[in-house]
Design a protein around this motif. Structure first.
Motif, mmCIF file in Angstrom:
data_model
loop_
_atom_site.group_PDB
_atom_site.id
_atom_site.type_symbol
_atom_site.label_atom_id
_atom_site.label_comp_id
_atom_site.label_asym_id
_atom_site.label_seq_id
_atom_site.Cartn_x
_atom_site.Cartn_y
_atom_site.Cartn_z
ATOM 1 N N LEU A 242 -9.807 3.166 -12.938
ATOM 2 C CA LEU A 242 -9.971 3.809 -11.623
ATOM 3 C C LEU A 242 -10.808 2.987 -10.639
ATOM 4 O O LEU A 242 -10.717 3.194 -9.435
ATOM 5 N N VAL A 243 -11.631 2.093 -11.155
ATOM 6 C CA VAL A 243 -12.492 1.301 -10.274
ATOM 7 C C VAL A 243 -12.188 -0.185 -10.431
ATOM 8 O O VAL A 243 -11.777 -0.857 -9.486
ATOM 9 N N GLY A 244 -12.373 -0.693 -11.643
ATOM 10 C CA GLY A 244 -12.143 -2.117 -11.859
ATOM 11 C C GLY A 244 -13.080 -2.932 -11.000
ATOM 12 O O GLY A 244 -14.295 -2.760 -11.038
ATOM 13 N N GLU A 245 -12.517 -3.802 -10.169
ATOM 14 C CA GLU A 245 -13.322 -4.613 -9.248
ATOM 15 C C GLU A 245 -13.206 -4.112 -7.815
ATOM 16 O O GLU A 245 -13.590 -4.787 -6.872
ATOM 17 N N MET A 246 -12.638 -2.912 -7.647
ATOM 18 C CA MET A 246 -12.476 -2.320 -6.318
ATOM 19 C C MET A 246 -13.479 -1.183 -6.144
ATOM 20 O O MET A 246 -14.035 -0.689 -7.121
ATOM 21 N N PRO A 247 -13.710 -0.720 -4.907
ATOM 22 C CA PRO A 247 -14.587 0.460 -4.730
ATOM 23 C C PRO A 247 -14.045 1.672 -5.465
ATOM 24 O O PRO A 247 -14.741 2.291 -6.239
ATOM 25 N N LEU A 248 -12.805 2.026 -5.230
ATOM 26 C CA LEU A 248 -12.107 3.089 -5.972
ATOM 27 C C LEU A 248 -10.625 2.969 -5.649
ATOM 28 O O LEU A 248 -10.261 2.771 -4.493
ATOM 29 N N LYS A 249 -9.793 3.081 -6.659
ATOM 30 C CA LYS A 249 -8.364 2.953 -6.425
ATOM 31 C C LYS A 249 -7.815 4.264 -5.864
ATOM 32 O O LYS A 249 -8.203 5.342 -6.290
ATOM 33 N N ILE A 250 -6.911 4.163 -4.905
ATOM 34 C CA ILE A 250 -6.367 5.337 -4.229
ATOM 35 C C ILE A 250 -5.610 6.230 -5.198
ATOM 36 O O ILE A 250 -5.749 7.453 -5.182
ATOM 37 N N CYS A 251 -4.809 5.613 -6.057
ATOM 38 C CA CYS A 251 -3.918 6.382 -6.924
ATOM 39 C C CYS A 251 -3.819 5.728 -8.289
ATOM 40 O O CYS A 251 -3.870 4.501 -8.403
ATOM 41 N N TYR A 252 -3.725 6.554 -9.343
ATOM 42 C CA TYR A 252 -3.496 6.048 -10.699
ATOM 43 C C TYR A 252 -2.462 6.942 -11.384
ATOM 44 O O TYR A 252 -2.530 8.159 -11.243
ATOM 45 N N PRO A 253 -1.499 6.365 -12.097
ATOM 46 C CA PRO A 253 -1.304 4.933 -12.321
ATOM 47 C C PRO A 253 -0.627 4.261 -11.131
ATOM 48 O O PRO A 253 0.039 4.918 -10.328
ATOM 49 N N ALA A 254 -0.821 2.939 -11.050
ATOM 50 C CA ALA A 254 -0.204 2.163 -9.977
ATOM 51 C C ALA A 254 1.294 2.036 -10.240
ATOM 52 O O ALA A 254 1.761 2.206 -11.367
ATOM 53 N N MET A 255 2.037 1.752 -9.191
ATOM 54 C CA MET A 255 3.482 1.571 -9.356
ATOM 55 C C MET A 255 3.758 0.229 -10.037
ATOM 56 O O MET A 255 3.036 -0.743 -9.826
ATOM 57 N N GLU A 256 4.805 0.190 -10.835
ATOM 58 C CA GLU A 256 5.137 -1.002 -11.606
ATOM 59 C C GLU A 256 6.483 -1.569 -11.183
ATOM 60 O O GLU A 256 7.290 -0.892 -10.549
ATOM 61 N N SER A 257 6.678 -2.845 -11.552
ATOM 62 C CA SER A 257 7.945 -3.526 -11.351
ATOM 63 C C SER A 257 8.384 -3.409 -9.879
ATOM 64 O O SER A 257 7.643 -3.730 -8.978
ATOM 65 N N HIS A 258 9.592 -2.896 -9.663
ATOM 66 C CA HIS A 258 10.121 -2.791 -8.293
ATOM 67 C C HIS A 258 9.942 -1.405 -7.705
ATOM 68 O O HIS A 258 10.542 -1.082 -6.673
ATOM 69 N N GLU A 259 9.116 -0.561 -8.343
ATOM 70 C CA GLU A 259 8.892 0.797 -7.820
ATOM 71 C C GLU A 259 8.324 0.771 -6.410
ATOM 72 O O GLU A 259 8.654 1.619 -5.593
ATOM 73 N N TRP A 260 7.455 -0.214 -6.148
ATOM 74 C CA TRP A 260 6.830 -0.272 -4.822
ATOM 75 C C TRP A 260 7.874 -0.415 -3.727
ATOM 76 O O TRP A 260 7.727 0.096 -2.627
ATOM 77 N N ARG A 261 9.003 -1.098 -4.050
ATOM 78 C CA ARG A 261 10.055 -1.297 -3.056
ATOM 79 C C ARG A 261 10.982 -0.080 -2.996
ATOM 80 O O ARG A 261 11.361 0.385 -1.925
ATOM 81 N N ILE A 262 11.323 0.481 -4.165
ATOM 82 C CA ILE A 262 12.271 1.586 -4.220
ATOM 83 C C ILE A 262 11.649 2.884 -3.721
ATOM 84 O O ILE A 262 12.229 3.624 -2.935
ATOM 85 N N VAL A 263 10.427 3.172 -4.187
ATOM 86 C CA VAL A 263 9.805 4.455 -3.890
ATOM 87 C C VAL A 263 9.141 4.482 -2.522
ATOM 88 O O VAL A 263 9.268 5.432 -1.777
ATOM 89 N N THR A 264 8.439 3.396 -2.181
ATOM 90 C CA THR A 264 7.695 3.413 -0.923
ATOM 91 C C THR A 264 8.436 2.788 0.238
ATOM 92 O O THR A 264 8.067 2.995 1.384
ATOM 93 N N GLY A 265 9.464 1.966 -0.063
ATOM 94 C CA GLY A 265 10.122 1.252 1.020
ATOM 95 C C GLY A 265 9.184 0.271 1.666
ATOM 96 O O GLY A 265 9.304 -0.058 2.840
ATOM 97 N N CYS A 266 8.215 -0.243 0.901
ATOM 98 C CA CYS A 266 7.133 -1.041 1.478
ATOM 99 C C CYS A 266 7.614 -2.415 1.916
ATOM 100 O O CYS A 266 8.452 -3.031 1.271
#
Length: 272
Positions: A242-266
């Motif tokens: 949930l933190v790692g080297e960041m202040p706090l991650k927005i969402c867990y679990p993170a999207m994997e593989s090509h989900e970021w393109r399919i789900v978010t249209g990013c």
């Protein structure tokens, strides 16, 4: 409330006009349902921190509070005290499966209602609004603490749910399929700890962890003292995830593989 403002400059008249954007110009054309809540919350924060009540007591500010509440507390085709939302209605303007009853909107809704209760004047209009707020707060807090809360005990209960139950005595009130439990949640959930899950609606639970909404739940007292402690215990137990080297991650679990393109249209240039 507008999502943003645009300043149009007329070079001939040397005149500038401010135009409000209510989502009609946003990427994906999403309506910013959370901004009215933030207006209430920020006004309350200013009033409490400065002790200056004159701004909140202005007729136009009181009217603004009531108008936001009238919109949110209006009767609709809904059986829950939570607020029904369209996809992409908060925080982001891309799809993340954040629709129907997302935890972020419900937590902000609860906090905004509490702030409005603090800000409203004790006149006839204010009293009527305050009565409606009190009733909704009671129903909303019970619903969220009972059905959005997940800990190891609740996780085990869901795993043993029966489906297609009918009547007021049904245990599986939202007809959630035990097979829909994601594999990662069993490893993620510590024996001490818990959190408010991302979404609860008929036959659907989003088990993702959302940082902002769980923090707001603590700040607004949506979480009971025991639940607030459990959220902090979870963050401590799952620090790397949930933190790692960041202040706090927005969402867990993170999207994997090509989900970021399919789900978010990013847009690929924004993925970094």
């Amino acid at each position: 409330m507008p999502a943003s403002f645009k300043v149009l400059h007329d070079p001939v008249k040397n005149y500038e006009t401010i135009i409000a954007d209510f989502g009609e110009c946003a990427i994906g054309r999403v309506a910013p349902i959370d901004l009215g809540f933030w207006w209430n919350i920020l006004l309350c924060a200013y009033t409490k921190s400065t002790g200056d009540t004159s701004l909140a007591e202005l007729p136009k500010c009181q009217r603004g509070i009531r108008l936001i509440l009238t919109l949110c507390l209006s009767e609709a085709f809904d059986t829950f005290p939570t607020l029904l939302c369209a996809d992409g209605c908060c925080m982001i303007d891309r799809r993340m499966g954040v629709y129907e009853y997302p935890i972020e909107i419900q937590a902000l809704f609860f906090m905004a209602l509490r702030c409005a209760l603090y800000l409203l004047k004790n006149d006839d209009e204010g009293k009527e609004c305050a009565d409606r707020i009190s009733k909704r707060l009671h129903a909303l807090s019970y619903h969220m603490r009972s059905f959005f809360w997940l800990d190891i005990k609740q996780l085990n209960d869901i795993y043993r749910y029966k489906t297609e139950e009918y009547s007021h005595t049904a245990v599986n009130k939202f007809n959630v399929m035990p097979d829909s439990l994601p594999d990662w949640v069993f490893d993620f959930m510590p024996t001490r700890g818990g959190y408010f899950i991302g979404n609860v609606s008929p036959a659907r639970m989003d088990f993702r962890w959302f940082c902002l909404s769980n923090c707001i739940a603590i700040l607004s007292s949506l979480a009971t003292p025991e639940q607030a402690s459990a959220i902090m215990d979870l963050i401590e137990s799952r620090w790397e995830e949930l933190v790692g080297e960041m202040p706090l991650k927005i969402c867990y679990p993170a999207m994997e593989s090509h989900e970021w393109r399919i789900v978010t249209g990013c847009d690929p240039k924004n993925t970094g």
